[in-house]
Design a protein around this motif. Structure first.
Motif, PDB file in Angstrom:
ATOM      1  N   ARG A 152       0.873  -1.295   0.051  1.00  0.00           N
ATOM      2  CA  ARG A 152       0.095   0.013   0.035  1.00  0.00           C
ATOM      3  C   ARG A 152       0.757   1.378   0.055  1.00  0.00           C
ATOM      4  O   ARG A 152       1.789   1.225   0.660  1.00  0.00           O
ATOM      5  N   GLY A 153       0.574   2.063  -0.783  1.00  0.00           N
ATOM      6  CA  GLY A 153       1.255   3.578  -0.732  1.00  0.00           C
ATOM      7  C   GLY A 153       2.243   3.456  -1.603  1.00  0.00           C
ATOM      8  O   GLY A 153       2.296   2.704  -2.478  1.00  0.00           O
ATOM      9  N   SER A 154       3.113   4.510  -1.311  1.00  0.00           N
ATOM     10  CA  SER A 154       4.074   4.724  -2.341  1.00  0.00           C
ATOM     11  C   SER A 154       5.600   5.130  -1.618  1.00  0.00           C
ATOM     12  O   SER A 154       5.387   5.845  -0.640  1.00  0.00           O
TER      13      SER A 154
END
Length: 68
Positions: free
Chosen positions: A10-12
């Motif tokens: 999840r996310g970057s």
């Protein structure tokens, strides 16, 4: 097929996190490569012989030669 070593769930990553991840993976790869090189290195045996005429016939058990 094997699972990937790293997976972002999840996310970057920002620039600092990506740099930290790159450093960790590079260090891990270098350690693996060094371990593989050490495992395949040929160890030369050390000659453990002496000419008999240069050795004394007897060393006392309390002699300094026995301490080494």
């Amino acid at each position: 097929m094997s699972e990937p070593l790293v997976r972002i769930v999840r996310g970057s990553l920002n620039d600092e996190e990506l740099a930290a991840l790159t450093a960790v993976l590079a260090a891990r790869a270098a350690a693996h490569q060094a371990a593989a090189a050490a495992a395949t290195a040929v160890v030369e045996p050390i000659a453990n012989w002496q000419r008999l005429e240069r050795r004394t016939a007897y060393y006392s058990p309390v002699s300094w030669q026995q301490a080494a």
